[in-house]
Design a protein around this motif. Structure first.
Motif, short mmCIF file in Angstrom:
data_model
loop_
_atom_site.label_atom_id
_atom_site.label_comp_id
_atom_site.label_asym_id
_atom_site.label_seq_id
_atom_site.Cartn_x
_atom_site.Cartn_y
_atom_site.Cartn_z
N CYS A 127 0.85 -1.18 0.00
CA CYS A 127 0.00 0.00 0.00
C CYS A 127 0.89 1.24 0.00
O CYS A 127 1.82 1.36 0.81
N ASN A 165 -8.77 0.14 3.40
CA ASN A 165 -7.36 0.51 3.32
C ASN A 165 -6.42 -0.67 3.13
O ASN A 165 -5.20 -0.54 3.27
N TRP A 203 -4.22 2.98 -0.15
CA TRP A 203 -5.16 1.93 0.25
C TRP A 203 -5.13 0.72 -0.66
O TRP A 203 -5.94 -0.20 -0.52
#
Length: 217
Positions: A127, A165, A203
């Motif tokens: 991420c 996320n 995310w």
């Protein structure tokens, strides 16, 4: 207790049947289960596997577009818990465009219809990383990127793996341009979309697996 791969295989077959996958073929429920049965040995003879945990799955049965067209699969997805809104395809895909996204040249499928994907990681460590960089790191680890079908199969069997996320790209399917398919959460439902290979998102990670195996014979 050790992980019961045989029981998990049965659960995943039942999940496919309960979600109407036989209706996408000319098979009834029993015939559909029989079609997938050769994959049981692939699972039960695999090396010892651990129980599923957050972001990690020991195996998933992958049904490809040969048996389940992508546009019919996405609405069969939901999020974990009590959320029941069906999945959607992002409007940024042109009408019918999903079929252009096929397995990348580095991806070798053991069977064009269905097979087993092993040791799947959601990839939240990526991420915020540039997708191109994440894909290179995964290749260096001798792991394989997930295709669209593999990502959809993963969410079908383990809805809670798609979390706020902690969503993920599916770099194993490409169409020859700079777009990377991805699946995330939008309005309390799974959404299949795409992002540019050079644009990071806080995310959105990059899913991967140890490998693929199995054939329907």
């Amino acid at each position: 207790m050790p992980f019961d791969a045989d029981a998990e295989f049965d659960r995943q077959v039942r999940t496919l049947i309960d979600n109407g996958y036989p209706k996408l073929t000319d098979l009834d429920d029993d015939a559909y289960a029989a079609l997938l049965e050769p994959l049981r040995e692939t699972v039960t003879t695999h090396e010892a596997m651990a129980e599923p945990e957050e972001g990690l799955v020991p195996f998933v049965l992958v049904v490809t577009r040969e048996l389940a067209p992508l546009y019919d699969v996405v609405p069969r997805l939901t999020l974990g818990g009590r959320k029941t809104k069906p999945g959607v395809v992002d409007h940024n895909y042109a009408e019918g465009e999903l079929v252009r996204f096929v397995a990348a040249k580095e991806v070798e499928l053991p069977d064009a219809r269905a097979y087993v994907l092993f040791d799947i990681q959601r990839g939240e460590e990526f991420c915020g990383a540039v997708p191109n960089d994440a894909m290179a790191t995964i290749a260096d680890r001798d792991r394989t990127l997930l295709t669209i079908e593999e990502g959809l199969s993963l969410v079908q069997q383990f809805p809670s793996i798609l979390a706020k996320n902690k969503c993920f790209s599916l770099g194993g399917s490409r169409c020859g341009d700079k777009r990377v398919p991805a699946i995330w959460i939008s309005q309390n439902a799974p959404k299949l979309g795409w992002c540019w290979q050079g644009n990071p998102h806080t995310w959105l990670g990059m899913a991967s697996a140890a490998g693929r195996d199995g054939s329907l014979g």
